[in-house]
Enzyme design. Sequence first.
Site, PDB file in Angstrom:
ATOM      1  N   PHE A 170      44.779  84.192  82.311  1.00  0.00           N
ATOM      2  CA  PHE A 170      45.738  84.719  82.909  1.00  0.00           C
ATOM      3  C   PHE A 170      44.862  86.191  83.906  1.00  0.00           C
ATOM      4  CE2 PHE A 170      50.143  83.505  81.718  1.00  0.00           C
ATOM      5  CZ  PHE A 170      49.964  82.063  81.551  1.00  0.00           C
ATOM      6  N   TRP A 191      63.128  81.254  96.348  1.00  0.00           N
ATOM      7  CA  TRP A 191      62.299  80.639  96.240  1.00  0.00           C
ATOM      8  C   TRP A 191      62.986  79.011  96.999  1.00  0.00           C
ATOM      9  CZ3 TRP A 191      61.771  76.265  93.080  1.00  0.00           C
ATOM     10  CH2 TRP A 191      60.098  75.413  93.045  1.00  0.00           C
ATOM     11  N   ASP A 248      47.352  84.539  91.231  1.00  0.00           N
ATOM     12  CA  ASP A 248      47.097  85.812  91.818  1.00  0.00           C
ATOM     13  C   ASP A 248      45.603  86.272  92.161  1.00  0.00           C
ATOM     14  OD1 ASP A 248      49.935  85.792  90.353  1.00  0.00           O
ATOM     15  OD2 ASP A 248      48.573  86.724  89.112  1.00  0.00           O
ATOM     16  N   GLN A 284      43.223  83.633  90.222  1.00  0.00           N
ATOM     17  CA  GLN A 284      44.383  82.243  89.248  1.00  0.00           C
ATOM     18  C   GLN A 284      44.222  80.984  89.857  1.00  0.00           C
ATOM     19  OE1 GLN A 284      46.374  83.328  86.066  1.00  0.00           O
ATOM     20  NE2 GLN A 284      44.393  83.847  86.190  1.00  0.00           N
TER      21      GLN A 284
HETATM   22  C1  FRU Z   1      51.899  86.857  88.053  1.00  0.00           C
HETATM   23  C2  FRU Z   1      51.290  86.075  86.897  1.00  0.00           C
HETATM   24  C3  FRU Z   1      50.347  87.113  85.447  1.00  0.00           C
HETATM   25  C4  FRU Z   1      49.803  85.942  84.931  1.00  0.00           C
HETATM   26  C5  FRU Z   1      49.966  84.617  86.056  1.00  0.00           C
HETATM   27  C6  FRU Z   1      49.978  83.726  85.540  1.00  0.00           C
HETATM   28  O1  FRU Z   1      52.035  85.900  88.926  1.00  0.00           O
HETATM   29  O2  FRU Z   1      52.394  85.684  86.368  1.00  0.00           O
HETATM   30  O3  FRU Z   1      51.772  88.219  85.797  1.00  0.00           O
HETATM   31  O4  FRU Z   1      48.894  86.077  84.414  1.00  0.00           O
HETATM   32  O5  FRU Z   1      50.238  84.500  87.245  1.00  0.00           O
HETATM   33  O6  FRU Z   1      48.921  82.301  86.588  1.00  0.00           O
END
Ligand code: FRU
Length: 494
Positions: free
Chosen positions: A106, A302, A44, A60
Site C-alpha cells: 500500500f 461515485w 495514489d 499504487q
Molecule cells: C488511498 C488508499 C490508501 C491505501 C491505498 C490502497 O487512496 O486507500 O489509504 O494505502 O489507497 O491502494
Amino acid sequence: MSEKLMQENIIKAQKEIENKKQKVKNGQMRQHYHFMPETGWINDPNGLIYYKGRYHYFYQFNPYYGHWDYMHWGHAVSKDLVHWEYLPVALAPSEEYDDHIRGGCFSGSAIEHDGKLFLMYTGTSNHGSGYEQTQCIAYSEDGIHFTKYEGNPVIYPPEGVPSDLFRDPKVWKHDGIYYMVCGASRNKKAQALLYRSKDMIHWEFFNVLAESRGEWGYMWECPDFYQLDDKYVLMFSPMGESDRKAVYLVGDFDYNTGKFIWQVSGEIDWGLDYYAPQSFLAPDGRRIIVGWANEWQWMSFWKDWGPTYREGWCGFFNLPREVRLMPDHTLQFIPVKELEILRENGQSTGCFAVGSQEMALKAGDGIAFEIKMKVDLEETDASGLEIDLRCGEGRKTTCTFDFKHGVMQVDRNASDGWSKGVSSSTLFLKGKKELDIHIYSDQSSLEIFADQYHNNHANNIFAGNAQNQIKVRAYGGSAVIRDYESYGMKECFR
Ligand code: FRU
C-alpha cells in the site's frame, strides 16, 4: 529466498505489461498529457521525490487489469515533470506481511538515506483474523531495483488503533532526525500519528500530530506534513466526510513537543476526482503536490470507475501543482510552470464582452487545450458566466461562475451519457476587481482553477472526439473578459 519471490513477481508483472501495453496505447480515451499507467490500474501517487537529477513517481498499481487489486508500486522518472519514462515495477507483494491478494504494498513515501533511495510503505496482510497494516522499508542503490528490509515490518499498529486503519507513511528529515506521519483511527476518530527515527529502521512513536474531534472523519488516508514559509501544512484525505476529499490545515509546529496547532483549513480541490495528494520538493525549493484523479466507491458521487477499463487501463494523476502560502494563510495550488512546454497554437484576444447570446471560443483542437482568462468584475453587470466545455452531439460539461451567489460549479450530468454529479465550491468575490479562470482540458478530464487557484475542480469526463466545441455566455447582464489566452496541448502520453 523472499527477495527471489519479489523478483519473480516483478518479472511476471513486467511480462503482463509487455503483452498488454499496445492495447492500452491504442485506447481512444487515453490522456494526451496527464500521467497514466502503461497498463492496468493506478491510484495514489507514492514516493514522489527528486533524486539524483530526476523526478520519480511511484504509484499504487495493478498491472494486470483496469481495476483495483493486489497492489504493486509502479515507477516512472522524468527530467521535466512533463515527459515520463516508465521503469520496471519497484515493489510487488511477496512477504507474509504484504502479500494478501486484496492488499499488497500500500501507499507510502521515499527519502534519500545513506546515499540510497529508501521507500517506506504499508504492508497489508490477512492471516485469518482481519487485515493487518504495518509499516515496512525497502531500499535501492540505483533507484530502480529495490530490496525489502529483512527486519520488516518496522512499525506495528499502536494500542487502540485498529490494525486495518493504520497506513500511508510519509517520511521527511529535519536536523538529522527522520520523522514520519501516518494515517490512523482511534475511537472512530481520525488521527495523524507522528514517529521519529535516527536511522530509518528503528522508529519511536512521538505524538499525535493532529486529530479529528469528529468533524474531519474517522480515518485520514495519505497524510502529508511540510513546512511552507514560516507555517506548517498538514494535508490528508478524510474517510467519512462526504464531499471533503483533499483537506489542508495550516498552522504552527513545534519539533520539541511534536504538536501541530492549526488555524486555517481549506480544500485542495473541490472536484469529484481528486484524492490522496502527496508532496515533494523540487530542486529550486518549490513544494509540489500530485493527486490521484478518481474517487473511491464509498464516496457520495461515485458511479463507477469509468469506461476506460475496457481499454485495459484505469486512472491517472492530476497535473502537478505548486503550493503557495497566501498572506491570510490559505493555500494556492498552481499548475507547475513546466507545463508551458506543451503549449502550441497560442491565441490571445484583448477585451471582449459576452451577453446572453452564446459565443464560441477557440482553444487548440477543442479536446486537449489550455485556456486562461479574467472576468473584469468592475465592468461586469451579469449575475453569472457559463462556460460549456467539450460540447457536441447534444452533450457538454458546464462550468458556472455565479457572481451573485458566490458559487462555482462544474456539472457533468450531460457530459458523456456516463458521468454524473455537480462539483461545487464557494467563490469569495466581495471587494475583488477580477476573477481569474484557468482551464486544462485533456481527453478524459477537466481541471478548472479559479480565484487565485483557491477554487479548483478536477473532474473526469469521457467525451468522444466529436465533442470539441467551447461556448461561453453570461446571464442577467453582460460580462467583460480580459486577457483571454488559449493553447493546444502537445501529446506526450499517446
Ligand atoms: C488511498 C488508499 C490508501 C491505501 C491505498 C490502497 O487512496 O486507500 O489509504 O494505502 O489507497 O491502494
